[in-house]
Design an enzyme around this catalytic site. Structure first.
Site, PDB file in Angstrom:
ATOM      1  N   LEU A  41      -5.947  -1.208  -3.323  1.00 44.94           N
ATOM      2  CA  LEU A  41      -6.797  -2.400  -4.042  1.00 44.94           C
ATOM      3  C   LEU A  41      -6.183  -3.361  -4.386  1.00 44.94           C
ATOM      4  CD1 LEU A  41     -10.094  -1.388  -5.178  1.00 44.94           C
ATOM      5  CD2 LEU A  41      -9.379  -1.524  -2.330  1.00 44.94           C
ATOM      6  N   GLY A  44      -6.375  -9.941  -2.195  1.00 44.11           N
ATOM      7  CA  GLY A  44      -7.493  -9.722  -1.102  1.00 44.11           C
ATOM      8  C   GLY A  44      -8.645  -9.235  -0.867  1.00 44.11           C
ATOM      9  N   HIS A  45      -8.682  -7.949  -0.962  1.00 46.49           N
ATOM     10  CA  HIS A  45     -10.016  -6.838  -1.313  1.00 46.49           C
ATOM     11  C   HIS A  45     -10.478  -7.362  -1.700  1.00 46.49           C
ATOM     12  CE1 HIS A  45      -6.816  -3.323  -0.386  1.00 46.49           C
ATOM     13  NE2 HIS A  45      -7.224  -4.048   1.091  1.00 46.49           N
ATOM     14  N   GLY A 155     -10.540  -9.180   6.144  1.00 44.68           N
ATOM     15  CA  GLY A 155      -9.545 -10.294   6.261  1.00 44.68           C
ATOM     16  C   GLY A 155      -8.984 -10.525   7.389  1.00 44.68           C
ATOM     17  N   ASP A 158      -5.088  -8.783   8.488  1.00 49.39           N
ATOM     18  CA  ASP A 158      -5.236  -7.886  10.048  1.00 49.39           C
ATOM     19  C   ASP A 158      -5.988  -8.526  10.829  1.00 49.39           C
ATOM     20  OD1 ASP A 158      -4.528  -5.840   8.423  1.00 49.39           O
ATOM     21  OD2 ASP A 158      -5.679  -6.177   7.216  1.00 49.39           O
ATOM     22  N   GLN A 161      -7.578  -7.086  13.981  1.00 51.98           N
ATOM     23  CA  GLN A 161      -8.122  -5.687  13.472  1.00 51.98           C
ATOM     24  C   GLN A 161      -9.562  -6.669  12.759  1.00 51.98           C
ATOM     25  OE1 GLN A 161      -7.629  -3.027  10.451  1.00 51.98           O
ATOM     26  NE2 GLN A 161      -8.896  -4.532   9.354  1.00 51.98           N
ATOM     27  N   VAL A 184      -4.885 -13.829   1.773  1.00 52.68           N
ATOM     28  CA  VAL A 184      -4.453 -14.312  -0.456  1.00 52.68           C
ATOM     29  C   VAL A 184      -2.693 -13.838   0.318  1.00 52.68           C
ATOM     30  CG1 VAL A 184      -5.091 -13.688  -2.378  1.00 52.68           C
ATOM     31  CG2 VAL A 184      -7.002 -13.053  -0.974  1.00 52.68           C
TER      32      VAL A 184
HETATM   33  O1  PAF Z   1      -8.146  -3.123   6.977  1.00 48.42           O
HETATM   34  C1  PAF Z   1      -7.891  -1.720   6.687  1.00 48.42           C
HETATM   35  O2  PAF Z   1      -7.830  -1.384   5.383  1.00 48.42           O
HETATM   36  C2  PAF Z   1      -8.476  -0.779   7.803  1.00 48.42           C
HETATM   37  O3  PAF Z   1      -7.788  -1.047   8.686  1.00 48.42           O
HETATM   38  C3  PAF Z   1      -9.983  -0.201   7.260  1.00 48.42           C
HETATM   39  C4  PAF Z   1     -10.852  -1.747   7.975  1.00 48.42           C
HETATM   40  C5  PAF Z   1     -10.507   0.149   6.446  1.00 48.42           C
HETATM   41  C6  PAF Z   1     -10.839   0.854   7.977  1.00 48.42           C
HETATM   42  O4  PAF Z   1      -9.813   2.090   8.384  1.00 48.42           O
END
Ligand code: PAF
Length: 286
Positions: A41, A44-45, A155, A158, A161, A184
């Site tokens: 982590l 950003g997280h 975020g 990605d 995603q 971030v």
């Molecule tokens: O962005 C990430 O960390 C991963 O792709 C996720 C969304 C946790 C799925 O494994």
């Protein structure tokens, strides 16, 4: 269930434990906010936790390095897993519970149902990472079904995603609000990523030019609406960095649709590049 009383952080380490916890939350009428992660982590997280914490009663964070989103030659085995450090960070935040599933909790024997976006899974990052987005959407769907949140946060770094997850929520009527966290960055402009740990000092300097190239594209987009010119301006910044192998630099609509020539809708510049054996992505809304 293991409750770290000092940290007040509940750890659910199996599907059964998570189920108990979820039922408990449900009984108390709690609104659940969810931040799925692969651990290692960083700020950003943590910004995603801060984003949804004020809107919900309980924040649940999952840490699961999802094997299905790594290709056979990718970094699954060396992906950083600093669990103790991650738990300390979560304990310092407004997090009710952390879900640490085992592979078999997510993928029982004979697991064979996958989620795929037929339009956008195999472009941009998906062009080189063949089954990546299938793995991402499948694990996120599975985690959504297990945690059953009202809100989940992802975020913008990605970007592809995020758009694919929003499309999945829409297409399957999941009824989950998706909150979007801004990218971030480190002081140099380098977007925070768990994979930045792989970079040596000099590589970090080179990696920071990625953001500068996106900024150049943005400046150009203020002068012209021509997509090719904007892409060219971005690529020019990277041309002098011979160590960087650019995979793609594209300007697309924010829903990932392509422009023909004119940028006539809100857009995003997106790129992926390799620096040694580290793959980096970044993006900037124009
Ligand atoms: O962005 C990430 O960390 C991963 O792709 C996720 C969304 C946790 C799925 O494994």
């Amino acid at each position: 269930l293991f409750v770290d009383l000092e940290a007040n952080l509940i750890k659910a380490t199996s599907a059964e434990e998570l189920d108990l916890l979820r039922k408990d939350f449900l009984r108390s009428g709690a609104r659940i906010g969810f931040v799925p992660t692969m651990g290692a982590l960083h700020a950003g997280h943590l910004s995603l936790i801060d984003l949804i914490a004020p809107k919900v009663d309980k924040v649940v964070v999952s840490i699961f390095v999802n094997p299905k989103q790594f290709g056979p030659k990718e970094d699954l085995n060396r992906y950083p897993r600093p669990l103790e450090q991650d738990l300390k960070l979560l304990a310092s935040k407004n997090v009710a519970a952390v879900f640490l599933p085992r592979v078999e909790d997510l993928y029982p024997e004979n697991f064979s149902t996958y989620v795929v976006n037929k339009r956008f899974s195999h472009v941009l990052c998906g062009a080189t990472r063949q089954n990546h987005f299938e793995g991402v959407l499948t694990v996120v769907m599975k985690l959504f079904m297990m945690v059953r949140p009202q809100i989940a946060a992802f975020g913008k770094k990605d970007y592809q995603q995020l758009q694919l997850i929003k499309a999945m929520v829409r297409d399957f009527s999941l009824g989950i609000e998706i909150d979007e966290g801004e990218v971030v960055r480190e002081e140099s402009g380098l977007a925070m990523s768990s994979r930045n740990q792989y970079l040596a000092k000099e590589q970090k300097r080179v990696a920071a030019t990625l953001y500068r190239s996106l900024q150049a594209a943005r400046s150009e987009s203020l002068k012209t609406r021509n997509k090719d010119n904007v892409v060219k301006a971005g690529k020019q910044v990277l041309a002098s960095e011979s160590e960087l192998a650019l995979e793609y630099f594209e300007v697309r609509r924010r829903d990932l649709e392509e422009f023909e020539t004119e940028i006539d809708k809100p857009a995003v510049a997106m790129l992926a590049a390799r620096l040694g054996d580290v793959r980096l992505i970044d993006c900037l809304e124009l």
